[in-house]
Structures are given as structure tokens and as C-alpha cells.
Design a protein around this motif. Structure first.
Motif, mmCIF file in Angstrom:
data_model
loop_
_atom_site.group_PDB
_atom_site.id
_atom_site.type_symbol
_atom_site.label_atom_id
_atom_site.label_comp_id
_atom_site.label_asym_id
_atom_site.label_seq_id
_atom_site.Cartn_x
_atom_site.Cartn_y
_atom_site.Cartn_z
ATOM 1 N N PHE A 26 0.886 -1.170 0.000
ATOM 2 C CA PHE A 26 0.000 0.000 0.000
ATOM 3 C C PHE A 26 0.924 1.221 0.000
ATOM 4 O O PHE A 26 1.443 1.618 1.029
ATOM 5 C CB PHE A 26 -0.906 0.005 1.233
ATOM 6 N N PRO A 27 1.157 1.829 -1.166
ATOM 7 C CA PRO A 27 2.180 2.883 -1.262
ATOM 8 C C PRO A 27 1.625 4.264 -0.927
ATOM 9 O O PRO A 27 0.427 4.467 -0.769
ATOM 10 C CB PRO A 27 2.585 2.813 -2.731
ATOM 11 N N HIS A 28 2.552 5.208 -0.836
ATOM 12 C CA HIS A 28 2.210 6.627 -0.767
ATOM 13 C C HIS A 28 2.660 7.240 -2.087
ATOM 14 O O HIS A 28 3.808 7.076 -2.497
ATOM 15 C CB HIS A 28 2.928 7.290 0.410
ATOM 16 N N ASP A 29 1.753 7.923 -2.756
ATOM 17 C CA ASP A 29 2.018 8.397 -4.110
ATOM 18 C C ASP A 29 3.038 9.544 -4.110
ATOM 19 O O ASP A 29 3.445 10.054 -3.071
ATOM 20 C CB ASP A 29 0.714 8.866 -4.759
ATOM 21 N N GLY A 30 3.446 9.939 -5.307
ATOM 22 C CA GLY A 30 4.394 11.043 -5.451
ATOM 23 C C GLY A 30 5.820 10.565 -5.301
ATOM 24 O O GLY A 30 6.178 9.435 -5.658
ATOM 25 N N SER A 31 6.673 11.423 -4.744
ATOM 26 C CA SER A 31 8.098 11.103 -4.644
ATOM 27 C C SER A 31 8.352 9.899 -3.743
ATOM 28 O O SER A 31 9.359 9.199 -3.913
ATOM 29 C CB SER A 31 8.865 12.321 -4.124
ATOM 30 N N SER A 58 -4.228 7.450 -9.479
ATOM 31 C CA SER A 58 -2.827 7.537 -9.056
ATOM 32 C C SER A 58 -1.979 8.088 -10.190
ATOM 33 O O SER A 58 -2.092 7.671 -11.336
ATOM 34 C CB SER A 58 -2.318 6.157 -8.643
ATOM 35 N N TRP A 59 -1.087 9.032 -9.868
ATOM 36 C CA TRP A 59 -0.321 9.697 -10.920
ATOM 37 C C TRP A 59 1.114 9.216 -11.020
ATOM 38 O O TRP A 59 1.811 9.532 -11.974
ATOM 39 C CB TRP A 59 -0.382 11.208 -10.761
ATOM 40 N N PRO A 151 4.277 4.661 5.953
ATOM 41 C CA PRO A 151 3.368 5.190 6.976
ATOM 42 C C PRO A 151 3.144 6.696 6.908
ATOM 43 O O PRO A 151 2.573 7.282 7.832
ATOM 44 C CB PRO A 151 4.051 4.799 8.286
ATOM 45 N N ALA A 152 3.582 7.335 5.800
ATOM 46 C CA ALA A 152 3.191 8.724 5.592
ATOM 47 C C ALA A 152 1.670 8.821 5.439
ATOM 48 O O ALA A 152 1.088 9.890 5.604
ATOM 49 C CB ALA A 152 3.882 9.314 4.370
ATOM 50 N N VAL A 168 5.784 -4.191 7.523
ATOM 51 C CA VAL A 168 7.114 -3.616 7.296
ATOM 52 C C VAL A 168 6.933 -2.227 6.713
ATOM 53 O O VAL A 168 6.154 -2.039 5.773
ATOM 54 C CB VAL A 168 7.952 -4.491 6.343
ATOM 55 N N PHE A 169 7.666 -1.258 7.263
ATOM 56 C CA PHE A 169 7.586 0.127 6.803
ATOM 57 C C PHE A 169 8.780 0.484 5.928
ATOM 58 O O PHE A 169 9.929 0.156 6.265
ATOM 59 C CB PHE A 169 7.578 1.100 7.988
ATOM 60 N N ASN A 170 8.510 1.162 4.818
ATOM 61 C CA ASN A 170 9.532 1.908 4.075
ATOM 62 C C ASN A 170 9.328 3.356 4.507
ATOM 63 O O ASN A 170 8.375 4.008 4.095
ATOM 64 C CB ASN A 170 9.317 1.731 2.576
ATOM 65 N N VAL A 171 10.220 3.879 5.336
ATOM 66 C CA VAL A 171 9.804 5.001 6.180
ATOM 67 C C VAL A 171 10.876 6.046 6.385
ATOM 68 O O VAL A 171 12.065 5.749 6.404
ATOM 69 C CB VAL A 171 9.354 4.452 7.569
#
Length: 525
Positions: A26-31, A58-59, A151-152, A168-171
């Protein structure tokens, strides 16, 4: 012979299938997606099956990819390039009006409104997923081994808890700010809260500011995200589940920085530092760029990139930057998708996209002009390229403040930039050897590691899949009330005991003195 080869192939196939895992993302979009995608590609190359949940609008997270299977949710989160451009331009306009308290308050209110709306829509997207019987059943039936998320936003966190998946977090950031403050002891006497622009060496009044800033920002974050995630958790888990405890219960925190970038601070066993996991030795440049770079001669080239999300700037800013760059003896490669600045010099070329890592690794690259995003800064450190910083929004001011403190960057206010100030900063970094010397020292520190950052990240993701979590590395301290965490109850008890003992001793002494005085009076009588 052929039978033996067939048996070996079968064994290898079975071994590969045993080691392969199923990962739900479950990603956070953008950079943020840029570095998440790097992890996903590596997981794919190692034989794992990756599924990415994405909104229909999603862009950055594409529906088709050779590295993952996507599940597109028929839902609009509303963030796109046009939205972000408007937001950035508005932020720059507010900053240009002045740097007073009211300006800062206006910036925070603007940011708060945007984040409030974003998190509301993310929660609605999670509801859409959970309450679609066919979709949620297919996700359950896939039997994923782990949830990988940023987790942003809290979408992946809530969904992982609902599906009972290890997390697991990519954080670097959570919905409550910088991630390490969420789980690790963070004494505000020497751990500066990000965005405060402070260092680990604070005066008394800086420590006062650090404490006030921390509590005010935490209040701000909770006001923005709290109502949405509280309602979401109440809906599915009941009122006894506090949304942020779900974040703190994550098994592994893959931290995108390390102590070449960070100031020294306490950490925890389940925090894994994988700084610059996306960094790698440079490849050859495309022919047109290589020819341009080589034509710079002894002066070299300057790389300008304002990051993934800032493809263009207001005309008055772009013109001032271009005018300053035109006066440099260096050639300039500028990642820019806006209207061509009217003051653009003959030494400057514009590109929609740059092979940034490969340009940083070219021996003729002298300086990186950056907005201060973490990814670009780490790549610059890796390749030893000093920085001229033009921070725009979010954590960029603080990131560049750290680089300036370490002696590898000059920082200019982009909102009020003029060509003279910008040119002066450029010439300072180009002509003063200490910036390059200091950056090369950081580069040596960053590269000198026993395990490559990407290998470290992969090991811990696979560790969680093998062991169905990493609870033995996770403290349960986040479940403690604040007065227990800080031992206020113990201190109060000990004070009570000491006070009682002192009172008893004083009472006994007083009683003995009174008795002695009475005996003395009796004798005198």
C-alpha cells in the motif's frame, strides 16, 4: 544424465518456490513511490510476488508494470501534478509576502487543509477496499506473507491490522511526523525535532524552542489525521484501538536515512537503516548528454533538479535562477518541464527527465542545485557532489539545514530569490574547496558499510516473511500510559516513601525531645 539434470531442475524450482513470498504493498504516491518502487523491483528480481494497491487516479503508481501486479481501486484520491503545482505555487506566494509569525501560521493552515483532505480520502479508500466483498475475499485468499507500506499515510497500516498481516515500513515519516520519534526514546535536550532547523548542540533557549515546537507540531498532526483514522479504527476494531498504536506495532522500520545524514540519537532493535539503498555506481550517459558534459572542459557541469514533484516554478523565480546560471562558466543541465525562462543562457539545457544518479557519478559534475528532497541529497552524498539548496516545502528546509551544518551546502530562500544572491551561493560552493572535501568525507562514511543497504532491506523483509513477524524486536512501551513510560508513578511512590520516612523520623525525634524536656522539668521541680 538427462534424468539427473531434470531432478536438479525440479529441486531448484521447488527451492525457489519455497523461498518466494507474497507481498502486498500500500504505497504513498508522489516522490515516496520512487524509492518504494526501487524496493519492489528488487523484490521482484529475488523471485517474490508483489501486489500493489493503487487508486484509479494515481499519478505515479502505474497500473501496468513488469515488476508487480496491481489492484486498482475505483476511487479518486485527488492528488495529481496540477494539484501539487497549485499547492507549491501558493506556498511560495505566502512565503514571499513575509516571514512573520502570521506567515508561518498561514503556511501551516494551508498545509493542514491539504493533508486533512488527503487523509480523509485515504480512509475512504480503505473503507472501499474492506467493504467490497469480492475484493477483500480475493485479497484474503491470496494469503499474503507481509504488508509493505509507507506510513506517511495510514491506509496500509489499518489494512494490515484488518488482514492480520506482519507489517514492514519503508519510512522516514509517519502521520505524526518523523518516524523515530514514534518508537525510539527521543530526548529533546539533544535530539532536534525535524523541521525545527536545529542541531544536536542546542543552547538553553533552543532547547525551549525544540520542546515547544515538538508539542505544537504533534498537536497539529493529531488534529489533522486523528479524526479520520480514529473513526476508521472505531468502525472496524472498536474504541479500544488507538490508531497510532497500530503504527508503533509495526515489525520492521526500514529507515531511509542513517547517521551520516541524521544527528546521533537513540534507536530501537527493529529500526533498520538502509540509507541510499537506491544509490549505485553510475552508468554511461546518453550520447547527447555525454557530449554536452564533455564540452564543459575544465569548468565542469552543474545539475539542477527540484525533485519529482516540482517540475516547474513561477516565472519570476525561474527567470532569476536562469539569469544567475547564465553567468556561470560551467555548463548547466536543468530538469525543468515549465515554460522556457526568458533569461535562459546558452550554457544551459532543459530536460523533462535526467539520469540523476549517472550525472552525479560523472567526474565533471561540480554542484547539485536541489530542493532538498531526501533521495536527491543521499545520492549527492553517495557521489560526493556538494549542494546549493532551494527548499520549497515539507522537510526540505530541515534536510538542507543539516547539510549546511555539515559544511556541504549553501541554502537560498527560493521564495525571495534574486539572481545576485543565487549566483553568490553558487560561486561560493563552486570555488571554495571545503564543500567538496566535506562532501567526499561524508561519501566515504556512507559507502563504508559491512552490508549493502539494499541487501540489508531485503534480508529484513524476508526475515519477517520467514518468521511471520518480528515481535521479539518490538518494544511494547507504546502501550504504557505516559505516567508509566516516564516513571512518574514510581517517582511519586518513592517521594511518598521518603517523605513518610522523613516525617516518621522527625516525629520520633520530636517525641523524644519532648519527653526529655518533661523529665528535665520534673527534676527541676
Amino acid at each position: 544424465m538427462s534424468t539427473t539434470i531434470s531432478q536438479i531442475l525440479i529441486i531448484l524450482t521447488l527451492a525457489g518456490s519455497i523461498l518466494c513470498g507474497k507481498i502486498l504493498v500500500f504505497p504513498h504516491d508522489g516522490s515516496h513511490w520512487v524509492n518504494m518502487n526501487v524496493l519492489i523491483q528488487e523484490l521482484h528480481f529475488r523471485g517474490h510476488h508483489v501486489t500493489v494497491l493503487r487508486a484509479a487516479d494515481s499519478w505515479y503508481v502505474k497500473e501496468q508494470s513488469p515488476y508487480y501486479h496491481s489492484i486498482t481501486i475505483d476511487f479518486s484520491v485527488g492528488g495529481d501534478a496540477a494539484f501539487f503545482k497549485t499547492f507549491v505555487f501558493r506556498q511560495l506566494q505566502i512565503r514571499r509576502e513575509g516571514s512573520s509569525f502570521w506567515t508561518q501560521l498561514s503556511l501551516d493552515m494551508e498545509l493542514g487543509r491539504k493533508f486533512y483532505e488527503m487523509h480523509r480520502k485515504i480512509c475512504e479508500m480503505v473503507i472501499r477496499i474492506i467493504e467490497d466483498p469480492k475484493l477483500i475475499s480475493s485479497i484474503r485468499e491470496a494469503e499474503y506473507d507481509v504488508m509493505l507500506t509507507d506510513p506517511a499515510n495510514g491506509g496500509g497500516v489499518v489494512l494490515a491490522h484488518y488482514l492480520h498481516l506482519p507489517l514492514v515500513f519503508n519510512v522516514r515519516w509517519t502521520v505524526h511526523g518523523e518516524a523515530q520519534f514514534a518508537i525510539a526514546p527521543s530526548p529533546l535536550s539533544y535530539v532536534p525535532f525535524p523541521l525545527s532547523l536545529l542541531t544536536d548542540k542546542m543552547t538553553f533557549f533552543e532547547r525551549v524552542y525544540n520542546m515547544l515546537f515538538y508539542h505544537l507540531r504533534l498537536f497539529f498532526y493529531k488534529r489533522v489525521v486523528g479524526p479520520h483514522y480514529t473513526a476508521l479504527c472505531n468502525r472496524y476494531f472498536g474504541p479500544d484501538v488507538y490508531y497510532f498504536e497500530l503504527f508503533q506495532a509495526a515489525d520492521i522500520w526500514l529507515m531511509r536515512v542513517d547517521f551520516v545524514f541524521e544527528f546521533p540519537r537513540p534507536t530501537m532493535p527493529n529500526v533498520v537503516y538502509m540509507s541510499c539503498f537506491q544509490c549505485k555506481p553510475p552508468k554511461a550517459l546518453p550520447d547527447d548528454l555525454e557530449d554536452f558534459v564533455e564540452s564543459s572542459g575544465e569548468h565542469g557541469v552543474v545539475i539542477v533538479s527540484m525533485g519529482t514533484l516540482v517540475g516547474q516554478l513561477p516565472d519570476y523565480i525561474a527567470d532569476e535562477m536562469a539569469a544567475a546560471l547564465a553567468k556561470l562558466p560551467q555548463k548547466v543541465i536543468w530538469r525543468y518541464s515549465g515554460k522556457k525562462p526568458s533569461t535562459l543562457g546558452n550554457n544551459t539545457i532543459l530536460r523533462d527527465w535526467l539520469p540523476q544518479n549517472d550525472l552525479f557519478g560523472h567526474p565533471k559534475t561540480k554542484v547539485f542545485v536541489s530542493h532538498g528532497g531526501t533521495n536527491g541529497i543521499l545520492e549527492a552524498i553517495y557521489h560526493g557532489t556538494p549542494i546549493v539548496g532551494l527548499p520549497v516545502v515539507f522537510d526540505q528546509h530541515d534536510n538542507l539545514s543539516r547539510m549546511k551544518y555539515k559544511g556541504v551546502a549553501q541554502v537560498v530562500d527560493i521564495a525571495t530569490i534574486n539572481q545576485n544572491v543565487f549566483l553568490k551561493a553558487m560561486l561560493e560552493v563552486l570555488n571554495e574547496p571545503s564543500y567538496t572535501i566535506n562532501m567526499n568525507r561524508l561519501s566515504r562514511l556512507l559507502r563504508d558499510t559491512p552490508v549493502q543497504p539494499m541487501d540489508n532491506a531485503m534480508f529484513w523483509i524476508e526475515f519477517v516473511m520467514r518468521h511471520k513477524g518480528a515481535a521479539h524486536l518490538r518494544t511494547e512501551s507504546y502501550k504504557m500510559p505516559w505516567y508509566v513510560y516516564y516513571s512518574v508513578d514510581v517517582i511519586a511512590f518513592l517521594l511518598l516513601v521518603v517523605s513518610g520516612a522523613v516525617f516518621l523520623i522527625v516525629a520520633v525525634i520530636r517525641c523524644l525531645c519532648c519527653r526529655a524536656c518533661r523529665k528535665k522539668r520534673v527534676k527541676q521541680d
